[in-house]
Design a protein around this motif. Structure first.
Motif, mmCIF file in Angstrom:
data_model
loop_
_atom_site.group_PDB
_atom_site.id
_atom_site.type_symbol
_atom_site.label_atom_id
_atom_site.label_comp_id
_atom_site.label_asym_id
_atom_site.label_seq_id
_atom_site.Cartn_x
_atom_site.Cartn_y
_atom_site.Cartn_z
ATOM 1 N N LEU A 404 6.287 89.732 -2.684
ATOM 2 C CA LEU A 404 5.342 90.090 -1.542
ATOM 3 C C LEU A 404 6.052 89.604 -0.076
ATOM 4 C CD1 LEU A 404 2.057 90.647 -1.204
ATOM 5 C CD2 LEU A 404 1.705 88.541 -1.320
ATOM 6 N N ASN A 405 6.720 88.390 -0.387
ATOM 7 C CA ASN A 405 7.228 88.067 0.859
ATOM 8 C C ASN A 405 8.953 87.464 0.818
ATOM 9 O OD1 ASN A 405 5.342 87.417 2.963
ATOM 10 N ND2 ASN A 405 4.391 86.088 1.389
ATOM 11 N N ARG A 406 9.517 88.760 0.077
ATOM 12 C CA ARG A 406 10.911 88.663 -0.209
ATOM 13 C C ARG A 406 11.461 89.932 0.113
ATOM 14 N NH1 ARG A 406 11.446 84.924 -5.939
ATOM 15 N NH2 ARG A 406 10.050 83.367 -5.200
ATOM 16 N N PRO A 407 11.829 90.099 1.351
ATOM 17 C CA PRO A 407 12.058 89.242 2.414
ATOM 18 C C PRO A 407 10.414 88.958 2.907
ATOM 19 C CG PRO A 407 12.546 91.522 3.294
ATOM 20 C CD PRO A 407 12.386 91.674 1.682
ATOM 21 N N TYR A 408 10.686 88.023 3.947
ATOM 22 C CA TYR A 408 9.435 87.534 4.557
ATOM 23 C C TYR A 408 8.577 88.818 5.262
ATOM 24 C CZ TYR A 408 6.168 84.822 7.302
ATOM 25 O OH TYR A 408 4.915 84.339 7.836
ATOM 26 N N ARG A 409 7.401 88.921 4.976
ATOM 27 C CA ARG A 409 6.438 89.864 5.498
ATOM 28 C C ARG A 409 5.157 89.188 6.090
ATOM 29 N NH1 ARG A 409 8.004 92.222 0.558
ATOM 30 N NH2 ARG A 409 9.295 94.309 0.887
ATOM 31 N N LEU A 459 19.104 100.100 -6.176
ATOM 32 C CA LEU A 459 19.558 98.767 -5.724
ATOM 33 C C LEU A 459 20.093 98.691 -4.477
ATOM 34 C CD1 LEU A 459 20.605 96.003 -6.782
ATOM 35 C CD2 LEU A 459 22.902 97.092 -7.579
ATOM 36 N N ASN A 460 20.914 99.709 -4.094
ATOM 37 C CA ASN A 460 21.189 99.990 -2.647
ATOM 38 C C ASN A 460 19.996 100.000 -1.814
ATOM 39 O OD1 ASN A 460 23.891 99.917 -1.077
ATOM 40 N ND2 ASN A 460 23.157 101.898 -0.090
ATOM 41 N N GLU A 469 19.164 91.735 0.621
ATOM 42 C CA GLU A 469 20.157 91.070 0.326
ATOM 43 C C GLU A 469 20.325 89.723 1.353
ATOM 44 O OE1 GLU A 469 25.094 91.913 1.407
ATOM 45 O OE2 GLU A 469 23.828 93.824 1.028
ATOM 46 N N ASP A 470 19.980 89.930 2.672
ATOM 47 C CA ASP A 470 20.168 88.964 3.422
ATOM 48 C C ASP A 470 19.188 87.524 2.917
ATOM 49 O OD1 ASP A 470 21.897 89.929 5.116
ATOM 50 O OD2 ASP A 470 20.269 90.687 6.418
ATOM 51 N N TYR A 471 17.977 87.907 2.340
ATOM 52 C CA TYR A 471 17.061 86.885 1.841
ATOM 53 C C TYR A 471 17.794 86.249 0.622
ATOM 54 C CZ TYR A 471 13.093 84.819 -0.614
ATOM 55 O OH TYR A 471 12.347 83.961 -1.130
ATOM 56 N N ILE A 472 18.401 86.984 -0.300
ATOM 57 C CA ILE A 472 19.198 86.316 -1.444
ATOM 58 C C ILE A 472 20.190 85.733 -1.113
ATOM 59 C CG2 ILE A 472 20.341 86.887 -3.467
ATOM 60 C CD1 ILE A 472 18.761 89.446 -3.938
ATOM 61 N N ARG A 473 21.025 86.048 -0.056
ATOM 62 C CA ARG A 473 22.144 85.364 0.329
ATOM 63 C C ARG A 473 21.712 83.884 0.826
ATOM 64 N NH1 ARG A 473 27.166 87.687 0.867
ATOM 65 N NH2 ARG A 473 26.998 89.915 0.554
ATOM 66 N N GLU A 474 20.698 83.744 1.754
ATOM 67 C CA GLU A 474 20.250 82.731 2.433
ATOM 68 C C GLU A 474 19.432 81.640 1.153
ATOM 69 O OE1 GLU A 474 18.015 81.152 6.395
ATOM 70 O OE2 GLU A 474 17.473 83.173 5.603
ATOM 71 N N ARG A 475 18.464 82.151 0.421
ATOM 72 C CA ARG A 475 17.699 81.619 -0.382
ATOM 73 C C ARG A 475 18.496 81.153 -1.639
ATOM 74 N NH1 ARG A 475 16.004 79.020 -3.710
ATOM 75 N NH2 ARG A 475 13.557 79.116 -4.539
ATOM 76 N N PHE A 489 26.412 90.599 -6.536
ATOM 77 C CA PHE A 489 26.263 91.934 -5.985
ATOM 78 C C PHE A 489 26.956 93.218 -6.674
ATOM 79 C CE2 PHE A 489 24.245 89.842 -2.026
ATOM 80 C CZ PHE A 489 23.058 89.639 -2.732
ATOM 81 N N LEU A 490 28.210 92.749 -6.690
ATOM 82 C CA LEU A 490 29.354 93.680 -7.236
ATOM 83 C C LEU A 490 29.029 94.020 -8.811
ATOM 84 C CD1 LEU A 490 32.667 93.000 -5.484
ATOM 85 C CD2 LEU A 490 31.447 95.168 -5.440
ATOM 86 N N GLU A 491 28.671 92.709 -9.495
ATOM 87 C CA GLU A 491 28.327 92.861 -11.050
ATOM 88 C C GLU A 491 27.164 93.476 -11.307
ATOM 89 O OE1 GLU A 491 27.586 89.968 -14.864
ATOM 90 O OE2 GLU A 491 28.279 89.082 -12.864
ATOM 91 N N LEU A 492 26.096 93.345 -10.326
ATOM 92 C CA LEU A 492 24.786 93.984 -10.653
ATOM 93 C C LEU A 492 25.224 95.776 -10.018
ATOM 94 C CD1 LEU A 492 21.941 93.913 -11.386
ATOM 95 C CD2 LEU A 492 21.304 93.348 -9.143
ATOM 96 N N ALA A 493 25.776 95.926 -9.277
ATOM 97 C CA ALA A 493 26.009 97.376 -8.828
ATOM 98 C C ALA A 493 26.901 97.948 -10.066
ATOM 99 C CB ALA A 493 26.835 97.355 -7.715
#
Length: 613
Positions: A404-409, A459-460, A469-475, A489-493
């Protein structure tokens, strides 16, 4: 005594004083150690109570002991054990520690988690990161400062912040771990002549297996026990030293020559395992390392061989994975009886695509390095929730709550009905709230867009298009750390690229989450494992994958010392094979990947040999 070759017999019948046995891959070192113990007892009439055989793992100690018992006609009280077990026995015998004071792995993790949290670091609940820090704490305890110096700045800084507080916390608990056993025993032997003399008289003949894995403090303790007589019999191969991250130091083997001027050195020259072509290329590779014992190996196997070694290069990892899976299928189809297959890799990331293809082909396999918890990571769960929502018209509320709020909405949980969810109800909730209504509609449009994409495309889009991506990096990782999230991210890709549809990917995720152990193959054993995990093993067929720069050698390999160890790791992998060896990797692609330098050093043309476009 079983039949031995000339060098093996010379080693076995060595009487007194120091000896170093250079034992390359498949050279029969276990036979030499077992037969030497029997020779000392039966021919030289040494009291078996005075013989100590040291190894580096409990499994190796038990295996060596079982082999000795099967070769001996009666039971002898020879001591077989790891460095840690033997030194702890010495401490306990001197009344210095009790069994209840040993830190279990679970307790160590708990104490470290407390330390990490108090230090203000954000991975107190990440078992993988905690295990890594325990490794580094162990290396520092053993005084391996060169390994610490080579660490990336983020790991070095974290270690600096938590090391002393963690040590204090363990002391407050009045507990010791395996590394403390070495240090405390060394302190006791150096500081108390009575204790030292007692154990010198007990262990008059010391044999050490896998001597290349020794660290400086273990070596110092061994020297103290050996005393002036110096009856140490060290068996190892500096070319197979691959555990510097645990403190192993192959230069200690060279130190033997200085510390023991009368050192007798024997080279076990005959390789009983590998085909001649494999031996030839492996020798060519390892000679690029400096500061090693000059040695040679010859193939025991005679006769005319079909092609036993093949290098193939590909334009991307998908092609490599498809070829590897089809190759396994062919080997299984041609096998008469059983033919073991080992798929070896430097990084576990290299195996994900192949694992997915083996599942589809219904080929049974065992993956010994398997990280069962990958899809249980919180940041991965966020992505999976998006994938599930795109395929599920009824929308599971738990998935919607997660994204819902990932990223923030700015959307609220109150807008989501607990049951019988439909997007119309949620949109209605935001009537009159133009900005929030637009955010809600955009979220649903994004989810719809994912539905028809393939795995990598979905995924992309989730990471870049939706902005997760930005949310995950920060959170989850924290800004300022780039390499760790990049690798994640490369492993998941790598996993995502194997799926033509999102639904296909979700089906495999469900299977992965079941965590059912794979059944052994019916016609052949297929083992997927890291090269570190393959040490001491052998297979009829070995397939090495992921042989490109940045993977093997890895990105963090910046010094000559690190490169030498990577080269030794490559050498160990090559020499696991009994019959055939395949080297697979990327030749060159649009992302800058190119063939591993070790391919050329082993004598292959990286631009033309076996290339597949």
């Amino acid at each position: 005594m079983i039949e031995l070759n000339e060098e093996q017999r010379r080693a076995v019948r060595h009487r007194d004083g120091p000896m170093l046995v250079l034992a390359g891959p498949g050279s029969g070192k276990t036979s030499v150690i077992v037969n030497r113990v029997l020779y000392l007892i039966k021919d030289e009439h040494i009291d078996p109570h005075n013989i100590l055989v040291l190894t580096f793992s409990k499994y190796a100690a038990l295996q060596m002991q079982d082999r000795f018992i099967s070769e001996a006609d009666i039971s002898y009280p020879v001591t077989f054990g790891t460095f840690h077990a033997v030194f702890y026995h010495i401490l306990k015998s001197q009344g210095m520690y009790g069994t209840g004071e040993i830190l279990t792995e679970k307790r160590k993790l708990g104490l470290l988690a407390v330390t990490v949290r108090k230090a203000g670091l954000d991975y107190h609940d990440d078992a993988e990161r905690l295990f890594r820090m325990l490794e580094l704490i162990s290396v520092r305890k053993m005084g391996c400062y060169q390994v610490i110096e080579d660490l990336p700045d983020d790991e070095k800084n974290d270690l600096e912040r938590i090391y002393e507080p963690y040590i204090r916390l363990c002391r407050n608990e009045n507990c010791i771990d395996f590394d403390d056993m070495i240090n405390e025993c060394l302190k006791a032997l150096k500081g108390n002549g009575k204790i030292l003399n007692k154990w010198r008289k007990r262990f008059r003949y010391i044999l050490v297996d896998e001597f290349q894995d020794i660290d400086g403090r273990q070596y110092e303790a061994m020297k103290l026990l050996a005393g002036r007589e110096g009856n140490i019999f060290c068996v190892g191969d500096d070319d197979q030293s691959i555990y510097s991250f645990r403190g192993a130091d192959p230069s200690v083997m060279m130190k033997l020559k200085t510390d023991y001027p009368g050192l007798d050195i024997i080279n076990l020259k005959i390789n009983y395992r590998c085909p001649p072509e494999v031996i030839r290329h492996a020798k060519r590779l390892i000679r690029y390392n400096s500061g090693r014992f000059d040695k040679d190996q010859h193939c025991f196997k005679n006769g005319i061989y079909e092609k036993t070694l093949e290098y193939k290069c590909f334009s991307n990892t998908q092609e490599e994975a498809v070829y590897c899976a089809e190759l396994i299928e062919r080997i299984l189809g041609n096998a008469c009886g059983t033919a073991s297959i080992g798929v070896l890799y430097r990084s576990s990331r290299s195996a994900h695509q192949i694992e997915a293809l083996l599942r589809r082909k219904r080929i049974s396999y065992a993956r010994k390095d398997r990280n069962e918890g990958f899809y249980t990571k919180e940041w991965v769960k966020d992505i999976i929730a998006y994938l599930r929502l795109s395929q599920d018209a009824s929308f599971r509320s738990c998935d919607l709550f997660r994204v819902l709020n990932r990223p923030y909405r700015g959307l609220t949980r109150e807008s989501v009905p607990e049951t019988c969810f439909d997007r119309g109800t949620m949109l209605l909730y935001y009537t009159g709230m133009d900005e929030l209504s637009a955010s809600c509609r955009k979220m649903f449009d994004d989810i719809d867009f994912i539905r028809e994409l393939d795995g990598y495309g979905a995924l992309n889009y989730i990471l870049k298009g939706i902005g997760l991506e930005d949310y995950i990096r920060e959170r989850y990782f924290g800004y300022g750390k780039r390499e760790e999230p990049d690798n994640a991210f490369l492993e998941l890709a790598d996993r995502a690229r194997m799926y033509r549809t999102v639904r296909e990917w979700l089906e495999d995720i469900d299977k992965d989450e079941e965590k059912k152990p794979s059944e052994p193959a019916k016609r052949a054993d297929v083992s997927l494992m890291t090269i570190h995990g393959s040490k001491g093993l052998e297979f009829d067929n070995v397939i090495m994958i992921g042989l490109q720069e940045g993977v093997f050698p890895g990105k963090r390999c910046n010094t000559e010392r690190q490169m030498d160890e990577e080269r030794r790791l490559f050498y160990v992998a090559m020499t696991r094979c009994r019959e055939r060896l395949w080297l697979l990797g990327i030749r060159r692609d649009g992302y800058g990947k190119r063939a591993s330098r070790f391919i050329a050093e082993a004598g292959f043309d990286t631009e033309t040999v076996g290339s597949i476009i």
